[in-house]
Design a protein around this motif. Structure first.
Motif, PDB file in Angstrom:
ATOM      1  N   ALA A   1      -0.263   8.063  -5.713  1.00 32.92           N
ATOM      2  CA  ALA A   1      -0.946   7.988  -4.415  1.00 32.92           C
ATOM      3  C   ALA A   1      -1.787   9.240  -4.171  1.00 32.92           C
ATOM      4  CB  ALA A   1       0.084   7.822  -3.296  1.00 32.92           C
TER       5      ALA A   1
ATOM      6  N   TYR B   1       5.303   4.708   2.082  1.00 30.68           N
ATOM      7  CA  TYR B   1       5.788   5.998   2.598  1.00 30.68           C
ATOM      8  C   TYR B   1       6.370   5.843   3.995  1.00 30.68           C
ATOM      9  CZ  TYR B   1       6.040  10.831   4.088  1.00 30.68           C
ATOM     10  OH  TYR B   1       6.506  12.031   4.569  1.00 30.68           O
TER      11      TYR B   1
ATOM     12  N   GLU C   1       4.243  15.344   2.930  1.00 31.99           N
ATOM     13  CA  GLU C   1       4.506  14.029   2.344  1.00 31.99           C
ATOM     14  C   GLU C   1       4.894  14.156   0.871  1.00 31.99           C
ATOM     15  OE1 GLU C   1       1.807  13.696   5.801  1.00 31.99           O
ATOM     16  OE2 GLU C   1       1.769  14.880   3.933  1.00 31.99           O
TER      17      GLU C   1
ATOM     18  N   GLU D   1       0.577   4.005   1.579  1.00 31.36           N
ATOM     19  CA  GLU D   1       0.814   4.510   2.941  1.00 31.36           C
ATOM     20  C   GLU D   1       1.918   3.727   3.638  1.00 31.36           C
ATOM     21  OE1 GLU D   1      -3.205   5.652   1.627  1.00 31.36           O
ATOM     22  OE2 GLU D   1      -2.079   3.757   1.645  1.00 31.36           O
ATOM     23  N   ASP D   2       1.959   2.427   3.427  1.00 35.68           N
ATOM     24  CA  ASP D   2       3.000   1.593   4.028  1.00 35.68           C
ATOM     25  C   ASP D   2       4.354   1.881   3.387  1.00 35.68           C
ATOM     26  OD1 ASP D   2       1.104   0.406   5.653  1.00 35.68           O
ATOM     27  OD2 ASP D   2       0.767  -1.278   4.275  1.00 35.68           O
TER      28      ASP D   2
ATOM     29  N   PHE E   1      -2.793  10.655  -1.454  1.00 36.49           N
ATOM     30  CA  PHE E   1      -2.378  11.544  -0.370  1.00 36.49           C
ATOM     31  C   PHE E   1      -1.180  12.415  -0.757  1.00 36.49           C
ATOM     32  CE2 PHE E   1       0.179   7.775   0.424  1.00 36.49           C
ATOM     33  CZ  PHE E   1       1.406   8.261   0.861  1.00 36.49           C
TER      34      PHE E   1
ATOM     35  N   LYS F   1       0.834  -1.185   0.000  1.00 31.27           N
ATOM     36  CA  LYS F   1       0.000   0.000   0.000  1.00 31.27           C
ATOM     37  C   LYS F   1       0.881   1.253   0.000  1.00 31.27           C
ATOM     38  CE  LYS F   1      -3.892  -2.020   2.527  1.00 31.27           C
ATOM     39  NZ  LYS F   1      -4.718  -1.917   3.750  1.00 31.27           N
TER      40      LYS F   1
END
Length: 502
Positions: A73, A7, A83, A4-5, A75, A2
């Motif tokens: 991504a 990052y 980020e 988020e993971d 985000f 994923k």
């Protein structure tokens, strides 16, 4: 994986790398201050080993995998979010690092350490012949490095990217052509004025222990957190950030000259206050790093000159100086203020006045450009240096240590760094103008010992952004206008026009 993971893993890895870098910073500070004379050879090997470790981490295939997993991504859609800024800068650093062969990265790190160590001794001995082989090796390796990382137009642009992302040699040439011409014209007018400042005020008896106390008092009161830093003597002044809570500065002291310690200390404190103002929660990531060396120099030059040489500053601090040095007992505030703003062509860059300083940088920039365009070789540097000093400042060094060997930058392989000093002056003029518009009478505040309003304004508008914007974009974001050398020229004309009544 994923996004988020990916990052989270990438951030953890990069912060771990930053801890290794911070240990290198501590070793670098030690090398420039208190290392035993016989410890330099081992230190060079330490730096080579660290460079190998860091290069392997910076080029790890895992970084590429994490970056691939972050493509598209959601985000990261806001490009100014922390980020997104971090991922952008990590991608840029990864692409540059993996183009450099490991053996070149290690060889360059060792040559830089050896060159700086040799320079300290050989400059003292005025030994150009002994220093030349170190510099030739550094130039050769740096040329290899520029070719390895690549560039669109010319090799020097590749070097600028390490210090001032987005900057280009051609644009700098245009800036120096205009600024150099205007500076020389203003210098001619200043030197022809009958209203010259008193001579010798800064060249008197200034006991070293009193200098140490005064410098510490001043930099602390303008905003340098001494509980999160320290001040040490050195051959060439510098600021170095080990990490949050540990940002160190140095200056140099002469018993018969106050200017070096005083303004060197304020200059380095300007750098340090920037580092101390970067968001600690983002340490180890690009959002916790300075935007570029031009912005960094804008902070040091702003505090050294716009603040530290202002009348309001000395209305507040001159009683401290007169109470510390008997040699100033008969010198009025007005005379001292004019003395610290005296304009006189000189040989030493770090002791140059505010007006001629950019001419010193123009010399170095043009020589560097010629080196990396293949128009000049290291053996030709002393003669070329002297010729440019005759042309721009009307003076010429009688030795190497006050000429081509005076700066540590080339000895440390920092090619492409010098023009950021003048960019810093340009940015500082823009920022001081914007701060004055926002805060009102800054000199009146300085006279009352109020330096926090300016520092807080810089923290909010510059420090807090880390590497969110490219340097020029950051200045434009803060001031509402594209940075221009014309603002600096106008500032210099107004300041020295008043001081010299021209």
């Amino acid at each position: 994986m994923k996004p988020e993971d990916a990052y989270a893993e990438l951030r953890r890895f990069q912060i771990e790398t930053a801890y290794y870098q911070s240990l290198g910073a501590l070793a670098s500070w030690d090398q420039r201050t208190y290392i035993p004379r016989k410890g330099h050879e081992h230190r060079a090997r330490q730096f080579a080993a660290l460079a190998q470790l860091l290069h392997r981490r910076r080029t790890s295939p895992r970084i590429g995998e994490w970056l691939d997993a972050l493509e598209g991504a959601s985000f990261l859609s806001d490009e100014t979010a922390p980020e997104a800024v971090n991922v952008r800068e990590w991608r840029r650093a990864y692409e540059r690092s993996r183009r450099v062969p490991e053996e070149l990265a290690v060889a360059l790190a060792q040559a830089q350490s050896e060159g700086e160590s040799a320079w300290e001794e050989l400059r003292r001995l005025d030994d150009w012949k002994g220093f030349k082989p170190y510099l030739e090796r550094l130039v050769a390796l740096t040329r290899e490095y520029a070719e390895a990382v690549g560039y669109e137009t010319e090799a020097y642009d590749a070097l600028l990217e390490d210090y001032e992302p987005g900057e280009r040699a051609a644009r700098l040439q245009e800036m120096f052509a205009v600024l150099g011409r205007d500076s020389q014209r203003l210098l001619e007018a200043v030197m022809g004025s009958p209203f010259q400042p008193p001579e010798g005020v800064l060249n008197r008896d200034y006991p070293l222990d009193a200098q140490v106390r005064v410098v510490r008092e001043i930099v602390g009161r303008i905003g340098y957190d001494l509980e999160a830093g320290r001040i040490d003597p050195t051959t060439h002044p510098f600021e170095l950030s080990v990490g949050p809570g540990d940002v160190r500065i140095t200056t140099r002291y002469y018993p018969d000259y106050l200017g070096a310690a005083l303004f060197g200390g304020i200059h380095e404190a300007g750098h340090a206050m920037y580092e101390q103002g970067l968001p600690a929660e983002h340490w180890g990531t690009p959002m916790g790093e300075a935007a570029g060396m031009g912005v960094h120099e804008s902070q040091s030059r702003l505090w050294e000159n716009a603040v530290g040489r202002s009348l309001g500053f000395w209305e507040h601090f001159y009683p401290l100086l007169q109470g510390s040095f008997d040699s100033l007992s008969g010198v009025s505030l007005a005379s001292f203020h004019r003395a610290v703003n005296a304009v006189r062509p000189s040989l030493i860059r770090v002791e140059a006045d505010e007006l001629t300083y950019n001419l010193h940088i123009q010399v170095r920039f043009e020589l560097e450009l010629a080196l990396f365009r293949g128009q000049l070789e290291v053996a030709d540097l002393p003669e070329a240096w002297n010729a440019k000093y005759r042309e721009y400042l009307g003076i010429e060094p009688k030795n190497y240590k006050d000429g081509v060997m005076q700066d540590v930058h080339w000895a440390a392989g920092l090619f492409g760094y010098f023009p950021t000093y003048t960019l810093g002056n340009v940015y500082a003029a823009e920022l001081y103008r914007a701060a004055s518009n926002a805060l009102g009478d800054l000199e009146g505040r300085f006279a009352r010992g109020q330096f926090a309003p300016l520092l807080n304004w810089l923290r909010e508008n510059i420090h807090a952004h880390g590497r969110r914007y490219l340097p020029r974009r950051l200045i434009e974001q803060v001031t509402g206008r594209e940075p221009s050398a014309k603002t600096l020229t106008a500032y210099l004309k107004e300041k020295f026009g008043n001081l010299y009544r021209i």
